[in-house]
Design a protein around this motif. Structure first.
Motif, PDB file in Angstrom:
ATOM      1  N   PRO A  44      25.150 -49.984 -43.908  1.00 49.89           N
ATOM      2  CA  PRO A  44      24.018 -50.910 -44.006  1.00 49.89           C
ATOM      3  C   PRO A  44      23.860 -51.791 -42.774  1.00 49.89           C
ATOM      4  O   PRO A  44      22.732 -52.054 -42.332  1.00 49.89           O
ATOM      5  CB  PRO A  44      24.356 -51.763 -45.247  1.00 49.89           C
ATOM      6  N   MET A  70      22.199 -49.973 -40.105  1.00 42.50           N
ATOM      7  CA  MET A  70      20.753 -49.899 -40.360  1.00 42.50           C
ATOM      8  C   MET A  70      20.054 -51.174 -39.875  1.00 42.50           C
ATOM      9  O   MET A  70      18.942 -51.116 -39.355  1.00 42.50           O
ATOM     10  CB  MET A  70      20.489 -49.695 -41.848  1.00 42.50           C
ATOM     11  N   LEU A 101      17.050 -50.280 -37.321  1.00 37.97           N
ATOM     12  CA  LEU A 101      15.728 -50.231 -37.948  1.00 37.97           C
ATOM     13  C   LEU A 101      14.944 -51.530 -37.871  1.00 37.97           C
ATOM     14  O   LEU A 101      13.870 -51.626 -38.475  1.00 37.97           O
ATOM     15  CB  LEU A 101      15.878 -49.800 -39.412  1.00 37.97           C
ATOM     16  N   VAL A 126      23.137 -46.387 -47.085  1.00 37.11           N
ATOM     17  CA  VAL A 126      22.183 -46.278 -45.969  1.00 37.11           C
ATOM     18  C   VAL A 126      20.797 -46.727 -46.438  1.00 37.11           C
ATOM     19  O   VAL A 126      20.102 -47.487 -45.736  1.00 37.11           O
ATOM     20  CB  VAL A 126      22.146 -44.835 -45.427  1.00 37.11           C
ATOM     21  N   ALA A 174      18.780 -49.912 -44.990  1.00 37.60           N
ATOM     22  CA  ALA A 174      17.454 -49.770 -44.402  1.00 37.60           C
ATOM     23  C   ALA A 174      16.453 -50.690 -45.090  1.00 37.60           C
ATOM     24  O   ALA A 174      15.608 -51.323 -44.443  1.00 37.60           O
ATOM     25  CB  ALA A 174      16.998 -48.313 -44.504  1.00 37.60           C
ATOM     26  N   THR A 217      17.006 -54.372 -44.267  1.00 33.92           N
ATOM     27  CA  THR A 217      16.523 -54.692 -42.921  1.00 33.92           C
ATOM     28  C   THR A 217      15.117 -55.276 -42.965  1.00 33.92           C
ATOM     29  O   THR A 217      14.797 -56.231 -42.249  1.00 33.92           O
ATOM     30  CB  THR A 217      16.540 -53.440 -42.029  1.00 33.92           C
TER      31      THR A 217
END
Length: 427
Positions: free
Chosen positions: A60, A63, A67, A111, A115, A118
């Motif tokens: 994480p 990410m 991202l 993940v 994402a 984020t």
């Protein structure tokens, strides 16, 4: 587009929005920390080593780094409120994927969670800046940071007891309830605003526009402001040449590295060094998150009522105490964690307050924030697997803790350097 008058927007506190931000914040760190109290059981049941298990918190954070530009595009296209609903929905989806059998599903779920978080990381400061009066931004930001820690506290404290009754996959799935609550709050807010004839993603920001041509907050934000950590424009090239920029990047990167390494392995460390069961180890590790709630509010008070240098010195001392304390004498673990919690909660506030202070305009603030978070989280993602690998290779925690002490010393040097640089003209 319906635009609220400036006097109206700036004269009242948007309590529903603030409540929504605080409820959402519970799901923006807790899902990352949730597996750590049962990490030993995950390693055993899924037949993976410490290095692989450390990837569950690394993914994480990675990410976050990769991202951030994508998240900014999502916010620009969808609007702030809709983007936050998408963020929470993604966290919910990732939580369900993580509950499927196998380590691959767990890692995929983390993940997806990372994402999705984020987007929340990027959009909540946008919402706070847009809807909260400038003099109240610090306290609302502190409350937001406190709720991030509250989410981590709840999952750290209760995952192991729930796992003893339900099993760890079901225990991790339980936290979807908090995420669903956040989705309901924001969906209700969107529906209410639209019934009132307003598009909440395009409403007046509460902050006077710097020029007649300034973009409207919400969907109309200039993509140059929000589309990447290193926009190729003159003002951002100038930003990259400033020493304070890289001092802020380094201090945030080191803080992330130490924080995620400790958050991942504290329950396992407590179980090994203090011979505690999983529930007790999770409970004592939760002190690190719980006291952070108070730390988030302590730092703004210090910043307001003490000389400027006092707050970063307190933060530095906090990081040194927790890392050296764990190395030298892990017995009074709760003492070291209570002091260390001030560092991880307050350091975030100090770094980003300095960032705002040195930015010369909104566009530079956005670019600098993206750079600091992008590089910082990329480096911070290495903390958990590196510490796990050292522990796995040596069979003890000494080498890993020595590394954390060294990183804490580097953090102190870069943070104090950033604060000093921020005070100099032409910084």
């Amino acid at each position: 587009m319906n635009v609220r008058p400036a006097s109206d927007a700036r004269s009242r506190m948007p309590w529903l929005v603030i409540t929504g931000v605080l409820v959402a914040a519970l799901s923006l760190r807790g899902p990352i920390v949730a597996p750590t109290p049962v990490l030993s059981a995950i390693e055993r049941d899924l037949d993976v080593g410490s290095t692989a298990a450390g990837l569950l918190t690394t993914a994480p954070v990675l990410m976050f780094a990769l991202l951030t530009p994508v998240a900014a595009v999502v916010i620009r296209r969808a609007g702030a409120e809709t983007a936050l609903v998408l963020s929470l929905s993604g966290v919910l989806l990732g939580t369900f994927i993580r509950a499927l059998p196998g380590f691959g599903s767990m890692l995929t779920g983390m993940v997806v969670i990372g994402a999705s978080i984020t987007i929340g990381n990027v959009v909540i400061p946008v919402i706070i800046r847009r809807d909260v009066r400038p003099e109240r931004v610090a306290i609302v930001t502190a409350a937001y940071a406190a709720m991030l820690n509250a989410g981590s506290l709840i999952t750290s404290l209760l995952t192991a007891p729930l796992a003893s009754v339900l099993g760890w996959p079901a225990a991790l799935l339980t936290w979807s309830v908090i995420t669903i609550a956040g989705i309901i709050v924001w969906a209700a807010h969107l529906q209410r605003e639209r019934r009132a004839g307003e598009d909440p993603d395009e409403q007046y920001s509460g902050v006077p526009a710097p020029a007649a041509s300034a973009p409207t907050p919400g969907r109309d934000v200039d993509p140059e402001i929000l589309t990447g950590p290193l926009p190729v424009v003159t003002r951002h090239r100038r930003m990259l040449r400033r020493p304070v920029t890289w001092l802020l990047v380094a201090s945030f990167a080191l803080q992330c590295t130490i924080y995620y390494a400790l958050s991942t392995w504290l329950p396992t460390f407590a179980a090994d060094e203090l011979q505690l069961d999983a529930a007790s180890a999770g409970a004592i590790a939760s002190v690190y998150q719980g006291v952070g709630i108070a730390g988030a509010f302590l730092v703004p008070l210090l910043m307001r009522f003490t000389p400027r240098i006092v707050t970063p010195l307190v933060i530095c001392a906090s990081w040194l105490v927790v890392t050296i304390g764990l190395l030298v004498d892990p017995g009074p673990l709760w003492v070291w964690l209570s002091i260390g919690a001030i560092g991880h909660a307050g350091g975030f506030v100090v770094i980003f307050s300095a960032l705002v202070a040195v930015a010369r305009d909104d566009a530079e603030a956005a670019g600098l924030s993206a750079l600091v978070q992008g590089v910082g989280y990329a480096i911070g993602a290495l903390g958990a697997p590196v510490v796990g690998a050292l522990h796995e290779a040596t069979g003890e925690w000494t080498s890993a803790l020595v590394l954390l002490v060294v990183l804490a010393i580097g953090y102190c040097a870069t943070l104090l350097g950033a604060i000093a640089a921020a005070r100099r003209p032409g910084r």
